[in-house]
Motif scaffolding. Structure first.
Motif, PDB file in Angstrom:
ATOM      1  N   GLN A 105       1.062  -1.138  -0.103  1.00  0.00           N
ATOM      2  CA  GLN A 105      -0.324  -0.168   0.122  1.00  0.00           C
ATOM      3  C   GLN A 105       0.945   1.273   0.289  1.00  0.00           C
ATOM      4  O   GLN A 105       0.458   2.103  -1.229  1.00  0.00           O
ATOM      5  CB  GLN A 105      -1.039   0.104   1.172  1.00  0.00           C
ATOM      6  CG  GLN A 105      -1.668   1.292   0.806  1.00  0.00           C
ATOM      7  CD  GLN A 105      -2.711   1.377   0.185  1.00  0.00           C
ATOM      8  OE1 GLN A 105      -3.789   0.318   0.071  1.00  0.00           O
ATOM      9  NE2 GLN A 105      -3.350   1.971  -0.697  1.00  0.00           N
ATOM     10  N   VAL A 106       1.958   0.959   0.364  1.00  0.00           N
ATOM     11  CA  VAL A 106       3.286   1.881   1.101  1.00  0.00           C
ATOM     12  C   VAL A 106       3.769   2.478  -0.907  1.00  0.00           C
ATOM     13  O   VAL A 106       3.893   4.168  -0.766  1.00  0.00           O
ATOM     14  CB  VAL A 106       3.675   1.743   1.821  1.00  0.00           C
ATOM     15  CG1 VAL A 106       5.174   3.745   2.399  1.00  0.00           C
ATOM     16  CG2 VAL A 106       3.173   1.701   2.989  1.00  0.00           C
TER      17      VAL A 106
ATOM     18  N   ASN B  17       0.951   3.719  -2.948  1.00  0.00           N
ATOM     19  CA  ASN B  17       1.091   5.994  -1.889  1.00  0.00           C
ATOM     20  C   ASN B  17       2.109   6.025  -2.845  1.00  0.00           C
ATOM     21  O   ASN B  17       1.427   7.456  -2.922  1.00  0.00           O
ATOM     22  CB  ASN B  17       1.121   6.213  -0.992  1.00  0.00           C
ATOM     23  CG  ASN B  17      -0.485   4.965  -0.534  1.00  0.00           C
ATOM     24  OD1 ASN B  17      -1.623   5.230  -0.773  1.00  0.00           O
ATOM     25  ND2 ASN B  17      -0.275   5.078   1.260  1.00  0.00           N
TER      26      ASN B  17
ATOM     27  N   LEU C 128       1.363   7.031  -6.971  1.00  0.00           N
ATOM     28  CA  LEU C 128       0.426   8.027  -7.454  1.00  0.00           C
ATOM     29  C   LEU C 128       1.229   9.187  -6.915  1.00  0.00           C
ATOM     30  O   LEU C 128       0.814  10.056  -7.820  1.00  0.00           O
ATOM     31  CB  LEU C 128      -0.622   7.559  -6.103  1.00  0.00           C
ATOM     32  CG  LEU C 128      -1.778   8.580  -6.226  1.00  0.00           C
ATOM     33  CD1 LEU C 128      -2.272   8.371  -7.960  1.00  0.00           C
ATOM     34  CD2 LEU C 128      -2.644   8.504  -5.596  1.00  0.00           C
TER      35      LEU C 128
ATOM     36  N   TYR D 138      -4.880  -0.997  -2.360  1.00  0.00           N
ATOM     37  CA  TYR D 138      -6.088  -0.723  -2.578  1.00  0.00           C
ATOM     38  C   TYR D 138      -5.815   0.489  -3.539  1.00  0.00           C
ATOM     39  O   TYR D 138      -5.729   1.212  -3.178  1.00  0.00           O
ATOM     40  CB  TYR D 138      -7.631   0.057  -1.506  1.00  0.00           C
ATOM     41  CG  TYR D 138      -7.602  -1.814  -0.721  1.00  0.00           C
ATOM     42  CD1 TYR D 138      -8.915  -2.153  -1.577  1.00  0.00           C
ATOM     43  CD2 TYR D 138      -7.169  -1.462   0.911  1.00  0.00           C
ATOM     44  CE1 TYR D 138      -9.076  -3.098   0.141  1.00  0.00           C
ATOM     45  CE2 TYR D 138      -7.833  -3.039   0.880  1.00  0.00           C
ATOM     46  CZ  TYR D 138      -8.738  -3.993   0.887  1.00  0.00           C
ATOM     47  OH  TYR D 138      -9.046  -4.762   1.112  1.00  0.00           O
TER      48      TYR D 138
ATOM     49  N   GLN E 228      -7.498   7.203  -9.951  1.00  0.00           N
ATOM     50  CA  GLN E 228      -5.950   6.888  -9.312  1.00  0.00           C
ATOM     51  C   GLN E 228      -4.904   5.844 -10.121  1.00  0.00           C
ATOM     52  O   GLN E 228      -4.123   6.498 -10.323  1.00  0.00           O
ATOM     53  CB  GLN E 228      -5.509   6.535  -7.513  1.00  0.00           C
ATOM     54  CG  GLN E 228      -6.492   7.201  -6.754  1.00  0.00           C
ATOM     55  CD  GLN E 228      -6.504   6.929  -5.122  1.00  0.00           C
ATOM     56  OE1 GLN E 228      -6.178   5.044  -5.236  1.00  0.00           O
ATOM     57  NE2 GLN E 228      -6.734   6.990  -3.924  1.00  0.00           N
TER      58      GLN E 228
ATOM     59  N   HIS F 174       6.485  10.060   2.651  1.00  0.00           N
ATOM     60  CA  HIS F 174       5.490   8.603   2.530  1.00  0.00           C
ATOM     61  C   HIS F 174       5.954   7.740   3.789  1.00  0.00           C
ATOM     62  O   HIS F 174       5.562   6.810   4.395  1.00  0.00           O
ATOM     63  CB  HIS F 174       4.763   7.898   1.656  1.00  0.00           C
ATOM     64  CG  HIS F 174       3.635   8.318   0.509  1.00  0.00           C
ATOM     65  ND1 HIS F 174       2.120   8.350   1.088  1.00  0.00           N
ATOM     66  CD2 HIS F 174       3.810   9.116  -0.769  1.00  0.00           C
ATOM     67  CE1 HIS F 174       1.885   9.064   0.357  1.00  0.00           C
ATOM     68  NE2 HIS F 174       2.638   9.425  -0.289  1.00  0.00           N
TER      69      HIS F 174
ATOM     70  N   ALA G 261       5.856   9.886   6.283  1.00  0.00           N
ATOM     71  CA  ALA G 261       4.302   9.074   7.125  1.00  0.00           C
ATOM     72  C   ALA G 261       4.812   7.890   7.770  1.00  0.00           C
ATOM     73  O   ALA G 261       3.753   8.179   8.940  1.00  0.00           O
ATOM     74  CB  ALA G 261       3.033   9.817   6.265  1.00  0.00           C
ATOM     75  N   PHE G 262       5.002   7.198   7.105  1.00  0.00           N
ATOM     76  CA  PHE G 262       4.808   5.726   7.463  1.00  0.00           C
ATOM     77  C   PHE G 262       5.313   5.357   9.426  1.00  0.00           C
ATOM     78  O   PHE G 262       5.959   4.546  10.377  1.00  0.00           O
ATOM     79  CB  PHE G 262       4.630   4.198   6.598  1.00  0.00           C
ATOM     80  CG  PHE G 262       4.641   3.371   7.069  1.00  0.00           C
ATOM     81  CD1 PHE G 262       3.424   3.316   6.727  1.00  0.00           C
ATOM     82  CD2 PHE G 262       5.426   2.382   7.250  1.00  0.00           C
ATOM     83  CE1 PHE G 262       2.700   1.910   6.932  1.00  0.00           C
ATOM     84  CE2 PHE G 262       5.450   1.170   7.880  1.00  0.00           C
ATOM     85  CZ  PHE G 262       3.670   0.975   7.877  1.00  0.00           C
ATOM     86  N   TYR G 263       6.816   5.677   8.842  1.00  0.00           N
ATOM     87  CA  TYR G 263       7.431   5.448  10.021  1.00  0.00           C
ATOM     88  C   TYR G 263       7.837   6.520  11.177  1.00  0.00           C
ATOM     89  O   TYR G 263       8.402   6.192  12.219  1.00  0.00           O
ATOM     90  CB  TYR G 263       9.151   5.205   9.904  1.00  0.00           C
ATOM     91  CG  TYR G 263       8.988   3.891   8.765  1.00  0.00           C
ATOM     92  CD1 TYR G 263       9.364   2.976   9.705  1.00  0.00           C
ATOM     93  CD2 TYR G 263       9.567   4.385   7.487  1.00  0.00           C
ATOM     94  CE1 TYR G 263       9.135   1.578   8.839  1.00  0.00           C
ATOM     95  CE2 TYR G 263       9.609   2.511   6.772  1.00  0.00           C
ATOM     96  CZ  TYR G 263       9.429   1.410   7.161  1.00  0.00           C
ATOM     97  OH  TYR G 263       9.233   0.554   6.962  1.00  0.00           O
ATOM     98  N   LEU G 264       7.431   8.168  11.041  1.00  0.00           N
ATOM     99  CA  LEU G 264       7.666   8.936  11.823  1.00  0.00           C
ATOM    100  C   LEU G 264       6.320   9.481  12.042  1.00  0.00           C
ATOM    101  O   LEU G 264       5.831   8.463  12.797  1.00  0.00           O
ATOM    102  CB  LEU G 264       8.563  10.707  11.170  1.00  0.00           C
ATOM    103  CG  LEU G 264       9.383  10.114  10.965  1.00  0.00           C
ATOM    104  CD1 LEU G 264      10.432  11.414  10.251  1.00  0.00           C
ATOM    105  CD2 LEU G 264      10.780   9.498  12.509  1.00  0.00           C
ATOM    106  N   ASP G 265       6.031  10.532  11.891  1.00  0.00           N
ATOM    107  CA  ASP G 265       4.339  11.112  11.633  1.00  0.00           C
ATOM    108  C   ASP G 265       3.653  11.654  10.609  1.00  0.00           C
ATOM    109  O   ASP G 265       5.020  12.940  10.254  1.00  0.00           O
ATOM    110  CB  ASP G 265       4.373  12.044  13.265  1.00  0.00           C
ATOM    111  CG  ASP G 265       2.927  12.141  14.408  1.00  0.00           C
ATOM    112  OD1 ASP G 265       1.990  11.605  12.930  1.00  0.00           O
ATOM    113  OD2 ASP G 265       2.995  12.323  14.908  1.00  0.00           O
ATOM    114  N   THR G 266       2.478  11.805  10.454  1.00  0.00           N
ATOM    115  CA  THR G 266       2.115  12.166   9.219  1.00  0.00           C
ATOM    116  C   THR G 266       2.300  13.810   8.978  1.00  0.00           C
ATOM    117  O   THR G 266       2.619  14.731   7.824  1.00  0.00           O
ATOM    118  CB  THR G 266       0.059  12.706   9.238  1.00  0.00           C
ATOM    119  OG1 THR G 266      -0.140  10.971   9.648  1.00  0.00           O
ATOM    120  CG2 THR G 266      -0.131  13.309   7.864  1.00  0.00           C
TER     121      THR G 266
END
Lengths: 291, 371
Positions: free
Chosen positions: A3-4, A7, A10, A135, A140, A251, A254-259
């Protein structure tokens, strides 16, 4: 992780499309056309105007939106930048003028449509297609395909058509072009029209995916510009690498730290590049034709 | 000549401040509302409610047989004007208590003045969490924004959710509400496994959702406004996230339903009970009728909360027969439940109102009470 990966692809391809559209204008003019962000935004709002408020069929509304946005880009050049070039204004003046243009266009959109979120994709919200465990929605997939095709198309155009070659020629040396009989004004106008049309497509695709507010084009443009700068101005592979790097960094942050670090990471990369590799990935200066 | 007159007036005014009588025997209530400026409309609505309440209090004997007096000051919804006004009311008019302000930005600095002078202040409609810690003499009849955070936490805990993820706006409101949710939800077996701060203008929240979904939470709490909540729900649906969602009270907006469409179905959110103009409660009915008769229109949330704030003070003075800040404070702290026109009012240790919270959900494209 799939999924990552989806993303990242995209975002990267959307940034690539924006970066391509922007560099098309940046190569021959060499200034930051900030109002490009307003072209991105206005294209999406024009589609909203045509399809939802005026009930024109959706495909036709998209074509109209792209055409009108391209016209806006052309008018920026014809009414503001060209008269300035004629009077030999310093480079900074162009950027200030373009900020002014951006504010004007963005406020016009805010006044007419309001500041709240608008939706142009009226299809019912549903679960995306599942591909390798990730997904992805139809729009997209369309964004990814359209961006790829246009990116390849722009590069073929720049290298294998007479008009494309003259854009590159003007990028190298506008005065020499004028001597050889290529009108730099005409070439720049073509670059503005094509660049704005590409930006319009990016804006519409983005708005169909994540809806829109009157300022959404600005963020999008910023990422595209960062991708262009770290990729190295004037390099095709550089644009691709730059967009991928920006999207991946965002991304993974966002995944490993924070959004909330997504934007910060983008600009940290930009600053690092400006310090250590100011010419970007490609590392080459634009070739100048010596006389 | 003009200058001399001006000078003399200043002297007189100055002397007046130093020789006012300091006994607080008279029941005087200060009203600090924005009567002009951006929030002027609210102030004028509140003023009508206060006039009605005053009339009713004085018609039923006032305090210790004397009529209650009120002093109006305009805060202009401006913090510095508000502070000057409350200082004037306390030191020159010797008010026993203050009702105000309607806006939080004035209530917070004004509360500091009231607290220092040991004068009770009841804010009718301020919701900023900062007011909770404003002091012993500061109360409010409108719940703090944090009430919904704690209600949401208790709800998720009670329903037995094990792994919760919080998405919250990256500002004061979002950070505090996320903390309070966590405090009320976590136990031995129930944990907050993810906590993501986001900016309201991000456009896309796919990165945040992908990360959260990889943790497989059974509950996701979104502390945000309606536009970003709608966008998160839309993308969550597209990404196949199937956790139970909970939103903030702010999502109760028709625009939210329009933006989120089908993806809004099933989201739960808390709603603190407040003023209901159609309520069958006799107290509320009597207030609505009297207000309509006097002013010719139905009262709303500003009028009703201002009315309750004033009535609480009047009640305290009536029952205790005293008009000093300390006595009023003690009464308010120990009065138990008061049946106001905005529902049941009870103050907690911080002077915040505790109100029953109900839960609502979205079903068939409509906001309905959760069964």
């Amino acid at each position: 992780m799939s999924q990552v990966f989806t993303n990242i692809s995209l975002s990267a391809l959307l940034y690539l499309l924006i970066a391509s559209s922007y560099s098309l204008i940046y190569y021959p003019t060499k200034f930051f056309h900030i109002a490009h962000a307003a072209v991105v935004t206005s294209a999406a709002y024009l589609v909203y105007l045509f399809s939802i408020q005026l009930s024109i069929p959706f495909p036709l509304a998209i074509v109209d939106g792209i055409a009108t946005a391209a016209l806006i880009g052309m008018f920026c050049e014809l009414l503001v930048y060209r008269p300035m070039r004629k009077r030999n204004r310093p480079p900074l003046a162009y950027m200030i003028a373009s900020i002014g243009l951006y504010v004007l266009l963005q406020n016009t959109i805010s006044l007419y449509f309001g500041d709240d979120t608008k939706v142009i994709n009226t299809a019912e919200i549903s679960v995306g297609h599942q591909i390798f465990g990730a997904y992805i929605t139809t729009i997209q997939i369309i964004t990814i395909c359209v961006s790829l095709v246009l990116f390849v198309g722009v590069n073929l155009f720049l290298h294998f058509t007479a008009t494309g070659k003259s854009i590159r020629a003007v990028s190298s040396n506008p005065e020499l072009c004028n001597i050889y009989g290529i009108s730099s004004n005409k070439v720049i106008l073509i670059a503005f029209t094509l660049g704005s049309a590409l930006a319009a497509i990016a804006g519409i695709l983005s708005a169909m995916d994540t809806n829109m507010t009157p300022t959404f084009g600005f963020n999008l443009l910023l990422y595209g510009v960062v991708a262009m700068i770290i990729g190295g101005v004037g390099s095709t592979r550089g644009l691709l690498a730059g967009s991928l790097l920006v999207a991946t960094a965002q991304h993974l942050a966002a995944f490993y730290l924070d959004t909330k670090w997504m934007d910060a990471v983008t600009y940290v990369i930009l600053i690092l590049f400006l310090i250590w590799k100011p010419l970007g990935f490609s590392g080459k200066r634009l070739k100048k034709v010596e006389v | 000549m003009k200058r001399l007159v001006f000078f003399l007036i200043s002297i007189v005014l100055f002397l007046q401040t130093s020789c006012t009588n300091n006994d607080r025997g008279d029941a005087k209530v200060g009203i600090l509302f924005p009567m002009t400026g951006d929030a002027g409309e609210y102030g004028n609505k509140g003023r009508k409610a206060i006039e009605l309440a005053l009339e009713q209090v004085n018609n039923t004997g006032g305090v210790n047989g004397k009529a209650v007096e009120i002093v109006f000051e305009d805060s202009k919804a401006d913090p510095s004007a508000g502070v000057t006004a409350i200082q004037k009311m306390i030191s020159i008019d010797n008010v026993s208590a203050v009702v105000g302000d309607i806006v939080s930005s004035v209530s917070i600095p004004a509360a500091a003045v009231a607290e220092k002078n040991k004068v009770v202040m009841i804010a009718p409609t301020s919701s900023a969490p900062a007011l909770t810690q404003a002091g012993k003499f500061i109360y409010r009849v409108w719940p703090s924004d944090l009430l919904e955070g704690s209600a949401a936490g208790k709800f998720a805990k009670g329903k037995g959710f094990k792994k919760a993820v919080i998405f919250h706006l990256n500002n004061d409101y979002g950070n505090q509400i996320a903390d309070i949710f966590k405090k009320n939800f976590e136990s031995e077996t129930q944990k907050v496994i993810g906590n993501e701060a986001y900016s309201a203008k991000s456009g896309s929240y796919r990165g945040m959702l992908t990360k959260a979904n990889a943790l497989h939470p059974d509950f996701i709490y979104i502390a945000g406004y309606y536009e970003d909540t709608a966008q998160i729900l839309k993308e969550a649906k597209e990404l196949g996230v199937n956790s139970q969602f909970m939103g903030a009270t702010a999502i109760e907006d028709n625009k939210f339903l329009e933006l989120a469409g089908k993806s809004a179905e099933g989201i739960v959110y808390p709603l603190a009970s407040g003023f209901d103009v159609n309520s069958s409660d006799p107290n509320t009915k009597q207030f609505v009728n009297a207000f309509e008769k006097k002013f010719g229109y139905e009262p709303g949330w500003v009028e009703s909360h201002c009315y309750d704030a004033f009535m609480l003070i009047a009640n305290a003075m009536k029952i205790t027969g005293k008009t000093d800040g300390e006595s009023i404070r003690q009464y308010l702290d120990s009065m138990g439940i008061y049946n106001g026109v905005t529902g049941q009012i009870k103050f907690d240790a911080n002077g915040d109102v505790t109100k029953p919270v109900i839960f609502k959900t979205v079903k068939g494209g409509k906001f309905v009470v959760l069964q």
